[in-house]
Enzyme design. Structure first.
Site, PDB file in Angstrom:
ATOM      1  N   LYS A 196       2.533   9.485   8.517  1.00 28.34           N
ATOM      2  CA  LYS A 196       1.793   9.031   9.695  1.00 28.34           C
ATOM      3  C   LYS A 196       2.387   9.510  11.028  1.00 28.34           C
ATOM      4  O   LYS A 196       2.065  10.607  11.457  1.00 28.34           O
ATOM      5  CB  LYS A 196       1.609   7.513   9.653  1.00 28.34           C
ATOM      6  CG  LYS A 196       0.660   7.090   8.516  1.00 28.34           C
ATOM      7  CD  LYS A 196       0.075   5.707   8.724  1.00 28.34           C
ATOM      8  CE  LYS A 196      -1.080   5.452   7.771  1.00 28.34           C
ATOM      9  NZ  LYS A 196      -0.689   4.903   6.483  1.00 28.34           N
ATOM     10  N   PHE A 225       0.859  -1.194   0.000  1.00 28.85           N
ATOM     11  CA  PHE A 225       0.000   0.000   0.000  1.00 28.85           C
ATOM     12  C   PHE A 225       0.888   1.234   0.000  1.00 28.85           C
ATOM     13  O   PHE A 225       1.760   1.369   0.854  1.00 28.85           O
ATOM     14  CB  PHE A 225      -0.925   0.019   1.225  1.00 28.85           C
ATOM     15  CG  PHE A 225      -1.886   1.172   1.194  1.00 28.85           C
ATOM     16  CD1 PHE A 225      -3.049   1.105   0.445  1.00 28.85           C
ATOM     17  CD2 PHE A 225      -1.615   2.348   1.883  1.00 28.85           C
ATOM     18  CE1 PHE A 225      -3.929   2.176   0.390  1.00 28.85           C
ATOM     19  CE2 PHE A 225      -2.495   3.421   1.836  1.00 28.85           C
ATOM     20  CZ  PHE A 225      -3.656   3.332   1.086  1.00 28.85           C
ATOM     21  N   ASP A 248       9.163   2.656   1.647  1.00 31.28           N
ATOM     22  CA  ASP A 248       7.985   3.379   2.124  1.00 31.28           C
ATOM     23  C   ASP A 248       7.826   3.073   3.612  1.00 31.28           C
ATOM     24  O   ASP A 248       7.330   2.014   3.989  1.00 31.28           O
ATOM     25  CB  ASP A 248       6.760   2.929   1.317  1.00 31.28           C
ATOM     26  CG  ASP A 248       5.465   3.579   1.816  1.00 31.28           C
ATOM     27  OD1 ASP A 248       5.483   4.164   2.923  1.00 31.28           O
ATOM     28  OD2 ASP A 248       4.445   3.487   1.118  1.00 31.28           O
TER      29      ASP A 248
HETATM   30  C1  LIG Z   1      -1.006   5.193   5.054  1.00 26.24           C
HETATM   31  C2  LIG Z   1       0.046   4.809   4.078  1.00 26.24           C
HETATM   32  C3  LIG Z   1       0.287   5.541   2.915  1.00 26.24           C
HETATM   33  C4  LIG Z   1      -0.594   6.709   2.496  1.00 26.24           C
HETATM   34  O1  LIG Z   1      -0.524   7.758   3.395  1.00 26.24           O
HETATM   35  P1  LIG Z   1      -1.640   8.924   3.313  1.00 26.24           P
HETATM   36  O2  LIG Z   1      -1.178   9.899   4.350  1.00 26.24           O
HETATM   37  O3  LIG Z   1      -2.944   8.283   3.611  1.00 26.24           O
HETATM   38  O4  LIG Z   1      -1.583   9.463   1.933  1.00 26.24           O
HETATM   39  C5  LIG Z   1       1.350   5.185   2.105  1.00 26.24           C
HETATM   40  N1  LIG Z   1       2.137   4.143   2.421  1.00 26.24           N
HETATM   41  C6  LIG Z   1       1.934   3.405   3.535  1.00 26.24           C
HETATM   42  C7  LIG Z   1       2.870   2.283   3.833  1.00 26.24           C
HETATM   43  C8  LIG Z   1       0.883   3.704   4.390  1.00 26.24           C
HETATM   44  O5  LIG Z   1       0.662   2.948   5.474  1.00 26.24           O
END
Ligand SMILES: *Cc1c(COP(=O)(O)O)cnc(C)c1O
Length: 405
Positions: free
Chosen positions: A254, A140, A225
């Site tokens: 986050k 994700f 990421d």
């Molecule tokens: C939550 C998340 C995203 C997206 O972040 P947003 O602030 O919702 O755009 C991208 N990568 C990972 C691994 C995430 O957990």
């Protein structure tokens, strides 16, 4: 004081786009790892705003950083720089492999910047034939069209075609398949060291090491990421530090703002050079409020004591979850790193993670799902041990009620 007319959960369906399905309660106040709803009912928070509230709710140091900055300067745009942004970037460079930082406002935007940078870097150094991006199934990376296409969950792209091209997916933790997929046409490889949304699955050390070596061999940039697994969540300041595998670009969001929207993309000076003046940007990225809060967050979460505490609390959670499972046998696997925990459901509970969320909420506990088969916990990194025990008791009561039918 004049009271505004009351708003309720029902109003959501009348005024909001229906892309979310929020729970039945509306929280109005939080303190540490506890929340209260409109009726004054208390909830323990094992969800942490989806791995965001690394220091719980209303941490006094974050409240102070935000209010102090709010009295000074809110926004100047990137036509000017500002002190909180400079301090935060300097601190991130001190604490990580990074030599250059780009700020944005969300995880998706940090990933969008990373992917654009990788394409631009390849165009600058290798010409137009090197532009393929390899990502992994169950990954994700956000919801912009580029990042959602790079993510490895087809259900999130259905209906949004046509999608950006030259993006392929390989199975996670399968080095042989990845080795066959990467080539000199690959410009970047992106992965979560610990997949969050996709089921709380950590990369194996051999896989990360192997991906690093293959990226070097094919001159592809390796992007980690760490939007979810970064910022102390794994028990290390960034998860790559626990693996001893360093990316070329790291994205995070986050937990970085502890609840204030801010994200960052970290990289080296030679790679950063490809984002030359005018090539990319965002109005709010690096705004003084977000950077002031993130500066306070980073100062607290980079403390080795706090990080050791995360690893200790991991053990406490795991022991408690194992004890629950000995009684009810609902979990087939308990996994995760630090305070990002996944409880994979056993038959006949598979596909029913949402029922667990609802049952937990009824007992006064907030938990998350990571897909239909996994319950995910992402509490505050400083949740007191008593509240871990109290929350696990509530979880056990919820499971007991589900098991009783
Ligand atoms: C939550 C998340 C995203 C997206 O972040 P947003 O602030 O919702 O755009 C991208 N990568 C990972 C691994 C995430 O957990």
């Amino acid at each position: 004081m004049i009271q505004a007319s009351p708003v309720t959960r029902e109003l959501f369906d009348d005024v909001m786009v229906p892309n979310y399905a929020p729970a039945a309660i509306v929280p109005v106040r939080g303190e540490g790892s506890r929340l209260w709803d409109q009726n004054g009912r208390e909830y323990l928070d094992f969800a942490g705003g989806i791995a965001v509230n690394v220091l719980g709710h209303a941490h006094p140091r974050l409240v102070a950083a935000l209010t102090e900055q709010a009295h000074k300067l809110w926004h100047v745009s990137n036509v000017l720089t500002n002190e909180p942004a400079l301090r935060l970037a300097q601190k991130l460079c001190e604490l990580t492999f990074a030599q250059r930082v780009f700020f944005a406002n969300s995880g998706a935007e940090a990933n969008e910047a990373a992917l654009k940078l990788a394409r631009k870097y390849a165009a600058d150094h290798f010409g137009p034939d090197k532009r393929e991006i390899i990502a992994f199934t169950q990954a994700f990376h956000g919801r912009t069209l580029f990042t959602v296409t790079v993510g490895g969950q087809p259900k999130y792209t259905e209906g949004f075609e046509p999608l950006p091209p030259a993006i392929t997916h390989a199975p996670f933790n399968d080095l042989a398949t990845f080795a066959a997929a990467i080539s000199d046409r690959t410009c970047a490889v992106i992965l979560e060291p610990v997949q969050g949304e996709g089921g709380v699955t950590g990369a194996t050390p051999e896989f990360l090491q192997g991906v690093r070596e293959l990226c070097d061999r094919h001159q592809a940039l390796l992007i980690f990421d760490e939007v979810q697994c970064g910022n102390g969540r794994s028990g290390h300041l960034y998860a790559y530090m626990g693996y001893h595998v360093t990316p070329d670009i790291l994205t995070t969001a986050k937990g970085l703002g502890g609840g204030f929207p801010i994200s960052a993309m970290l990289t080296t000076a030679p790679i950063a050079a490809s984002l030359n003046v005018g090539s990319h940007g965002t109005t709010y990225g690096g705004n003084p409020l977000g950077c002031a809060v993130a500066g306070a967050v980073l100062e607290l979460i980079s403390d080795p004591e706090l990080l050791a505490g995360v690893r200790r609390k991991h053990a406490r959670f795991m022991a408690g979850l194992r004890a629950i499972n000995e009684r009810f046998g609902v979990f087939r696997d308990l996994r995760g790193q630090g305070l990002l925990l996944g409880c994979e459901l056993e038959e006949p509970w598979r596909g029913r993670s949402r029922d667990f969320i609802k049952a937990a909420l009824d007992e006064g506990l907030l938990v998350l799902v990571a897909g239909p088969d996994v319950i995910r916990l992402a509490p505050s990194l400083i949740i007191p041990d008593e509240l871990i025990e109290a929350g696990l008791e509530r979880l056990e009561r919820a499971i007991a009620r589900l098991a009783a039918g």
